[in-house]
Write a protein that holds these residues in place. Structure first.
Motif, PDB file in Angstrom:
ATOM      1  N   GLU A  73       0.829  -1.200   0.000  1.00  0.00           N
ATOM      2  CA  GLU A  73       0.000   0.000   0.000  1.00  0.00           C
ATOM      3  C   GLU A  73       0.859   1.244   0.000  1.00  0.00           C
ATOM      4  O   GLU A  73       0.582   2.227  -0.677  1.00  0.00           O
ATOM      5  CB  GLU A  73      -0.928   0.015   1.221  1.00  0.00           C
ATOM      6  CG  GLU A  73      -2.017   1.092   1.178  1.00  0.00           C
ATOM      7  CD  GLU A  73      -1.643   2.414   1.838  1.00  0.00           C
ATOM      8  OE1 GLU A  73      -2.389   3.381   1.687  1.00  0.00           O
ATOM      9  OE2 GLU A  73      -0.584   2.502   2.494  1.00  0.00           O
ATOM     10  N   GLU A  74       1.950   1.195   0.779  1.00  0.00           N
ATOM     11  CA  GLU A  74       2.827   2.367   0.886  1.00  0.00           C
ATOM     12  C   GLU A  74       3.561   2.638  -0.434  1.00  0.00           C
ATOM     13  O   GLU A  74       4.185   3.673  -0.606  1.00  0.00           O
ATOM     14  CB  GLU A  74       3.826   2.208   2.037  1.00  0.00           C
ATOM     15  CG  GLU A  74       3.209   1.895   3.397  1.00  0.00           C
ATOM     16  CD  GLU A  74       2.337   3.018   3.975  1.00  0.00           C
ATOM     17  OE1 GLU A  74       2.244   4.087   3.344  1.00  0.00           O
ATOM     18  OE2 GLU A  74       1.736   2.791   5.040  1.00  0.00           O
ATOM     19  N   LEU A  75       3.510   1.679  -1.349  1.00  0.00           N
ATOM     20  CA  LEU A  75       4.121   1.883  -2.671  1.00  0.00           C
ATOM     21  C   LEU A  75       3.068   2.351  -3.666  1.00  0.00           C
ATOM     22  O   LEU A  75       3.324   2.465  -4.853  1.00  0.00           O
ATOM     23  CB  LEU A  75       4.745   0.578  -3.173  1.00  0.00           C
ATOM     24  CG  LEU A  75       5.764  -0.090  -2.254  1.00  0.00           C
ATOM     25  CD1 LEU A  75       6.181  -1.435  -2.824  1.00  0.00           C
ATOM     26  CD2 LEU A  75       6.974   0.809  -2.088  1.00  0.00           C
ATOM     27  N   GLY A  76       1.834   2.537  -3.206  1.00  0.00           N
ATOM     28  CA  GLY A  76       0.772   3.013  -4.089  1.00  0.00           C
ATOM     29  C   GLY A  76      -0.261   1.954  -4.432  1.00  0.00           C
ATOM     30  O   GLY A  76      -0.849   1.965  -5.504  1.00  0.00           O
ATOM     31  N   GLY A  77      -0.491   1.023  -3.533  1.00  0.00           N
ATOM     32  CA  GLY A  77      -1.576   0.064  -3.736  1.00  0.00           C
ATOM     33  C   GLY A  77      -1.241  -1.075  -4.674  1.00  0.00           C
ATOM     34  O   GLY A  77      -2.058  -1.475  -5.506  1.00  0.00           O
ATOM     35  N   VAL A  78      -0.042  -1.619  -4.565  1.00  0.00           N
ATOM     36  CA  VAL A  78       0.404  -2.709  -5.444  1.00  0.00           C
ATOM     37  C   VAL A  78      -0.522  -3.923  -5.327  1.00  0.00           C
ATOM     38  O   VAL A  78      -0.969  -4.489  -6.317  1.00  0.00           O
ATOM     39  CB  VAL A  78       1.848  -3.139  -5.095  1.00  0.00           C
ATOM     40  CG1 VAL A  78       2.254  -4.369  -5.876  1.00  0.00           C
ATOM     41  CG2 VAL A  78       2.812  -1.995  -5.348  1.00  0.00           C
ATOM     42  N   GLY A  79      -0.824  -4.313  -4.098  1.00  0.00           N
ATOM     43  CA  GLY A  79      -1.587  -5.544  -3.892  1.00  0.00           C
ATOM     44  C   GLY A  79      -3.089  -5.367  -4.049  1.00  0.00           C
ATOM     45  O   GLY A  79      -3.798  -6.285  -4.469  1.00  0.00           O
ATOM     46  N   ALA A  80      -3.586  -4.189  -3.699  1.00  0.00           N
ATOM     47  CA  ALA A  80      -5.030  -3.976  -3.631  1.00  0.00           C
ATOM     48  C   ALA A  80      -5.705  -4.207  -4.977  1.00  0.00           C
ATOM     49  O   ALA A  80      -6.787  -4.810  -5.054  1.00  0.00           O
ATOM     50  CB  ALA A  80      -5.325  -2.566  -3.129  1.00  0.00           C
ATOM     51  N   ALA A  81      -5.088  -3.743  -6.044  1.00  0.00           N
ATOM     52  CA  ALA A  81      -5.684  -3.875  -7.374  1.00  0.00           C
ATOM     53  C   ALA A  81      -5.852  -5.349  -7.730  1.00  0.00           C
ATOM     54  O   ALA A  81      -6.912  -5.785  -8.180  1.00  0.00           O
ATOM     55  CB  ALA A  81      -4.816  -3.159  -8.401  1.00  0.00           C
ATOM     56  N   ALA A  82      -4.779  -6.134  -7.477  1.00  0.00           N
ATOM     57  CA  ALA A  82      -4.820  -7.562  -7.795  1.00  0.00           C
ATOM     58  C   ALA A  82      -5.908  -8.261  -6.987  1.00  0.00           C
ATOM     59  O   ALA A  82      -6.668  -9.083  -7.516  1.00  0.00           O
ATOM     60  CB  ALA A  82      -3.464  -8.196  -7.516  1.00  0.00           C
ATOM     61  N   ALA A  83      -6.008  -7.927  -5.709  1.00  0.00           N
ATOM     62  CA  ALA A  83      -6.986  -8.577  -4.841  1.00  0.00           C
ATOM     63  C   ALA A  83      -8.410  -8.258  -5.294  1.00  0.00           C
ATOM     64  O   ALA A  83      -9.272  -9.131  -5.332  1.00  0.00           O
ATOM     65  CB  ALA A  83      -6.773  -8.130  -3.399  1.00  0.00           C
ATOM     66  N   GLY A  94      -6.957  12.147  -0.642  1.00  0.00           N
ATOM     67  CA  GLY A  94      -6.070  12.557  -1.718  1.00  0.00           C
ATOM     68  C   GLY A  94      -6.237  11.760  -3.004  1.00  0.00           C
ATOM     69  O   GLY A  94      -5.906  12.239  -4.084  1.00  0.00           O
ATOM     70  N   GLY A  95      -6.775  10.535  -2.925  1.00  0.00           N
ATOM     71  CA  GLY A  95      -6.841   9.707  -4.123  1.00  0.00           C
ATOM     72  C   GLY A  95      -8.235   9.295  -4.544  1.00  0.00           C
ATOM     73  O   GLY A  95      -8.428   8.747  -5.631  1.00  0.00           O
ATOM     74  N   THR A  96      -9.227   9.535  -3.685  1.00  0.00           N
ATOM     75  CA  THR A  96     -10.541   8.929  -3.930  1.00  0.00           C
ATOM     76  C   THR A  96     -11.668   9.860  -3.515  1.00  0.00           C
ATOM     77  O   THR A  96     -11.584  10.536  -2.493  1.00  0.00           O
ATOM     78  CB  THR A  96     -10.718   7.651  -3.060  1.00  0.00           C
ATOM     79  OG1 THR A  96      -9.489   6.974  -2.995  1.00  0.00           O
ATOM     80  CG2 THR A  96     -11.787   6.745  -3.634  1.00  0.00           C
ATOM     81  N   LEU A  97     -12.757   9.856  -4.325  1.00  0.00           N
ATOM     82  CA  LEU A  97     -14.029  10.428  -3.888  1.00  0.00           C
ATOM     83  C   LEU A  97     -14.884   9.196  -3.593  1.00  0.00           C
ATOM     84  O   LEU A  97     -15.169   8.408  -4.493  1.00  0.00           O
ATOM     85  CB  LEU A  97     -14.625  11.285  -5.012  1.00  0.00           C
ATOM     86  CG  LEU A  97     -15.831  12.137  -4.668  1.00  0.00           C
ATOM     87  CD1 LEU A  97     -15.533  13.089  -3.526  1.00  0.00           C
ATOM     88  CD2 LEU A  97     -16.299  12.908  -5.888  1.00  0.00           C
ATOM     89  N   THR A 148      -5.193   6.062   0.061  1.00  0.00           N
ATOM     90  CA  THR A 148      -5.207   4.683   0.563  1.00  0.00           C
ATOM     91  C   THR A 148      -5.328   3.720  -0.614  1.00  0.00           C
ATOM     92  O   THR A 148      -5.404   4.130  -1.776  1.00  0.00           O
ATOM     93  CB  THR A 148      -6.412   4.438   1.495  1.00  0.00           C
ATOM     94  OG1 THR A 148      -7.602   4.449   0.703  1.00  0.00           O
ATOM     95  CG2 THR A 148      -6.515   5.505   2.568  1.00  0.00           C
ATOM     96  N   ASP A 149      -5.423   2.435  -0.281  1.00  0.00           N
ATOM     97  CA  ASP A 149      -5.689   1.404  -1.283  1.00  0.00           C
ATOM     98  C   ASP A 149      -6.979   1.673  -2.053  1.00  0.00           C
ATOM     99  O   ASP A 149      -7.160   1.184  -3.168  1.00  0.00           O
ATOM    100  CB  ASP A 149      -5.812   0.036  -0.583  1.00  0.00           C
ATOM    101  CG  ASP A 149      -4.471  -0.680  -0.457  1.00  0.00           C
ATOM    102  OD1 ASP A 149      -3.523  -0.285  -1.178  1.00  0.00           O
ATOM    103  OD2 ASP A 149      -4.377  -1.626   0.349  1.00  0.00           O
ATOM    104  N   ALA A 150      -7.884   2.458  -1.444  1.00  0.00           N
ATOM    105  CA  ALA A 150      -9.197   2.704  -2.050  1.00  0.00           C
ATOM    106  C   ALA A 150      -9.088   3.246  -3.472  1.00  0.00           C
ATOM    107  O   ALA A 150      -9.901   2.909  -4.337  1.00  0.00           O
ATOM    108  CB  ALA A 150      -9.987   3.678  -1.181  1.00  0.00           C
ATOM    109  N   ALA A 151      -8.074   4.061  -3.711  1.00  0.00           N
ATOM    110  CA  ALA A 151      -7.915   4.655  -5.042  1.00  0.00           C
ATOM    111  C   ALA A 151      -7.810   3.567  -6.097  1.00  0.00           C
ATOM    112  O   ALA A 151      -8.432   3.639  -7.163  1.00  0.00           O
ATOM    113  CB  ALA A 151      -6.685   5.556  -5.060  1.00  0.00           C
ATOM    114  N   LYS A 152      -7.013   2.535  -5.798  1.00  0.00           N
ATOM    115  CA  LYS A 152      -6.814   1.442  -6.754  1.00  0.00           C
ATOM    116  C   LYS A 152      -8.053   0.559  -6.845  1.00  0.00           C
ATOM    117  O   LYS A 152      -8.435   0.106  -7.917  1.00  0.00           O
ATOM    118  CB  LYS A 152      -5.610   0.590  -6.347  1.00  0.00           C
ATOM    119  CG  LYS A 152      -4.266   1.250  -6.665  1.00  0.00           C
ATOM    120  CD  LYS A 152      -3.981   1.108  -8.144  1.00  0.00           C
ATOM    121  CE  LYS A 152      -2.753   1.811  -8.677  1.00  0.00           C
ATOM    122  NZ  LYS A 152      -2.074   2.805  -7.890  1.00  0.00           N
ATOM    123  N   ILE A 153      -8.682   0.342  -5.702  1.00  0.00           N
ATOM    124  CA  ILE A 153      -9.833  -0.561  -5.649  1.00  0.00           C
ATOM    125  C   ILE A 153     -11.002   0.017  -6.429  1.00  0.00           C
ATOM    126  O   ILE A 153     -11.629  -0.649  -7.256  1.00  0.00           O
ATOM    127  CB  ILE A 153     -10.243  -0.818  -4.176  1.00  0.00           C
ATOM    128  CG1 ILE A 153      -9.119  -1.557  -3.453  1.00  0.00           C
ATOM    129  CG2 ILE A 153     -11.555  -1.588  -4.103  1.00  0.00           C
ATOM    130  CD1 ILE A 153      -9.244  -1.578  -1.948  1.00  0.00           C
TER     131      ILE A 153
END
Lengths: 362, 344
Positions: free
Chosen positions: B207-217, B260-263, B293-298
């Motif tokens: 997550e601290e790298l910009g949500g690497v895992g969240a998108a895959a999950a 910062g990344g998500t509405l 957060t990871d939310a941006a990617k999700i």
């Protein structure tokens, strides 16, 4: 070695923030007596809060050789209790604000309380300029000023949290090793001298107060114990990233002996010779105008005291992770033993009386 | 079952998670603790190709909705970039500012060697107002020279803060990595409850790298709803302007309408706030839009996922000494548990 490490841990655990060292002087005294049991016949705390342990012999005309190491460490004092339950502090002794954000402390109020220095998270920080210490605060976890007030008062001492970390190669990292590591080195030296009977010399270990405030405690050494000669033990800069050429020694390469205009050249020579004759690892450092130690004060004290400065090399001075090598501590102790023996048989004629003497008061 | 963070079990789980070594890219130890904790209570548990731990607890209901709960396992930390002549280690930071680094304790590499981050001596410091940069700092493990340090095989290894977990003051906790081991702890505890909906627990990497895992999950799970469980920054300092505080500890769970990344999804946001208000659970929004957060990617995954975030307000986040209130953890837990039961 394990015992020595325990001694260091106990010394580090005992709060002696500059200005408050007197509170725990008695505790330091008992920690030291415990380590070098039977190596002394005098032990007391002076009026100014310095700790004295002495090995005295019998007979007339004995000279006093002092080993001075300072008792106090850098730290903080509470300056303000804030509405949100926080406290503000000021530094006692030189502290770089760089190390403070997120650092852990112990507040010595009505009871010991843990706290952390505030830090601004990356998402919100806007400049690379550091805040002043009075713009930062320590979070002790209370919800209101009233709650904080129950335990903490303005003026209470605050110390960096005494974590001791064992690194590789018998290197140790902790806060306050400046100058507790030298107290440990002196105590270890006394242990090495346990069976030694000195003919003409009394050894006084003098753990002075107030060095970080300009050597306050060492002003009294002349009055307290009247030494003829004094080895001042302090820490000195070991090479680290960003060190300037020629202004450092090396960690693990033995105790450092200073050459300086405030120290006595004959006594300093004696120390260097003792090191080389006895194969004790040592390094020489040149600090011409001032050593930044109690020696700068001692040379100007009483009728003048002949000083030599012997240091334990240390990295990251005045931080919470000061690093030393135990090998250097042991070499320092061995050197002190050698110097005591050499001085006993050959006191260098310090001071030198070319004619008479007694009528000059000594 | 009413789980209580004030009890010893909840705090000791959080403690073991906070103390575990899980710098972005080196989350293995944290993942192991989680797998051990959740396996008895879940229907399936897997580690995917990027290292996420994903678990499913099937609902008791019919025609179940899929709810994804997401917490990241990784924490801010360092990687060893090179080894200096004097045996010290040159570092690169992951997700942190250099101002919190000097004079801190760390553990390095798979053998968890103890070390410290350097601090320039104040006596030799010419510009006292200048903050040091990470390139000025080294990790010192006590190695005598380059050769000895090289033999420790530390190049490319991770390093994380060493910092004890303890409670202090009026019901506060101090630890490293509260962001986001609090999320991991809450998810672990939730696996013990029963729900009508199918709950997918995603413990993500990077997550601290910009949500690497969240998108895959998210692509694997394809949920109807996703709640990201996080730690967020509270700057409720004395003297801080109201608009700069972001949120405050002891004021409850943080459920913002945006960051910062998500509405965030308006319906989900409203549902969460309604549940909190109806059940007397303390809840707050962010007064300053900061961080992501990871939310941006999700949210941007697949055809778009309805996403919200529920966070713990943490002071001094991303440092070795983050601080949060136990009562806020309790509010968060009640809120998430309740919302998962309400969402249909």
């Amino acid at each position: 070695m394990e015992q020595l490490k325990k001694l260091i841990q106990s010394l580090v655990n005992t709060m002696t923030v500059s200005g408050f060292e007197k509170t725990n002087a008695q505790k330091i005294l008992s920690v030291c007596s415990e380590y070098a049991k039977g190596c002394f016949n005098k032990a007391y705390v002076t009026k100014s809060g310095s700790v004295v342990l002495a090995k005295c012999g019998k007979g007339q005309n004995r000279r006093v050789l002092a080993f001075d190491a300072h008792l106090d460490t850098v730290g903080f004092a509470v300056t303000e209790l804030c509405e949100g339950g926080y406290i503000r502090v000021t530094n006692l002794g030189g502290i770089d604000v760089n190390i403070l954000p997120a650092s852990e402390v112990l507040v010595h109020g009505k009871k010991e309380l843990r706290g952390v220095f505030s830090s601004i998270p990356p998402h919100l920080s806007r400049s690379d300029k550091l805040p002043e210490i009075n713009e930062m605060f320590v979070d002790v976890g209370f919800e209101s000023k009233e709650e904080t007030k129950k335990y903490i008062d303005i003026g209470d001492p605050v110390s960096m949290y005494p974590h001791v970390t064992q690194l590789l190669n018998d290197r140790i990292s902790a806060t306050g090793l400046d100058d507790k590591i030298c107290i440990a080195a002196v105590m270890h030296a006394m242990k090495l001298m346990e069976s030694l009977q000195l003919e003409n010399t009394d050894i006084y270990c003098y753990f002075s107060s107030g060095e970080e405030r300009g050597g306050n405690g060492s002003y009294h050494i002349f009055h307290d114990i009247n030494p003829c000669a004094c080895v001042v033990l302090d820490v000195n800069f070991a090479k680290e990233k960003g060190s300037k050429q020629g202004e450092y020694g090396f960690l693990g390469e033995g105790c450092m002996i200073s050459i300086s205009s405030v120290t006595n050249p004959d006594f300093t020579d004696m120390c260097r010779k003792c090191a080389s004759v006895n194969d004790i690892p040592s390094q020489t450092v040149v600090e011409m105008t001032a050593t930044g130690t109690n020696a700068d004060v001692l040379a100007r004290t009483g009728v003048g005291i002949a000083c030599a400065v012997v240091s334990v090399p240390l990295k990251y001075m005045h931080s919470s992770v000061e690093c030393v090598s135990l090998e250097d501590v042991v070499s320092t102790s061995k050197l002190l033993r050698a110097v005591a023996m050499e001085y006993d048989s050959n006191p260098l004629g310090i001071p030198v009386y070319h004619k008479g003497g007694a009528e000059l008061g000594l | 079952m009413d789980f209580n963070f004030f009890d010893k079990d909840g705090l000791s789980l959080l403690e073991s998670l906070c103390n575990s070594f899980g710098v972005s890219g080196y989350e293995h130890e944290t993942a192991q603790i989680i797998i051990e904790k959740i396996t008895p209570y879940c229907d399936s548990v897997m580690v995917d190709s990027v290292g996420n731990v994903i678990a499913l607890k099937k609902g008791k209901g019919q025609g179940n909705k899929k709810i994804m709960l997401c917490a990241h396992m990784d924490e801010v930390g360092f990687a060893i970039k090179s080894i200096n002549e004097d045996g010290t280690l040159q570092i690169d930071g992951v997700g942190m500012v250099s101002t919190v680094l000097p004079s801190k304790r760390v553990v390095v590499g798979k053998n968890r060697i103890k070390g410290v981050i350097s601090a320039r001596p104040v006596h030799l410091n010419t510009d006292k107002t200048k903050a040091c940069e990470i390139s000025d700092l080294v990790i010192d493990v006590g190695a005598k020279d380059k050769q000895q340090a090289q033999a420790l095989d530390l190049l490319g290894e991770g390093a994380c803060f060493e910092s004890e977990f303890y409670t202090f003051g009026d019901g506060l906790v101090k630890a490293k990595a509260l962001d986001d081991r609090i999320g991991c702890a809450i998810l672990c505890m939730l696996t013990k409850e029963s729900f009508d909906s199918d709950i997918y627990f995603a413990f993500t990497v990077g997550e601290e790298l910009g949500g690497v895992g969240a998108a895959a999950a998210t692509r694997r799970i394809n949920p109807d709803f996703c709640i990201v469980v996080e730690g967020t920054t509270a700057s409720d300092f004395d003297g801080a302007k109201e608009q700069d505080k972001v949120c405050s500890i002891r004021n409850g769970a943080v459920c913002p309408f945006m960051d910062g990344g998500t509405l965030y999804d308006k319906d989900l946001y409203t549902c969460i706030h309604e549940y909190a208000n109806d059940n007397g659970i303390k809840i707050q929004v962010k007064t300053k839009i900061a961080g992501g957060t990871d939310a941006a990617k999700i949210q941007r995954s697949l055809e778009g996922i309805k996403t919200a975030v529920i966070s713990l307000p943490c002071r001094y986040i991303h440092s070795s000494s983050s601080v949060a209130a136990i009562e806020d953890m309790q509010s968060m837990y009640k809120l998430i548990s309740g919302v998962c039961k309400k969402l249909k």
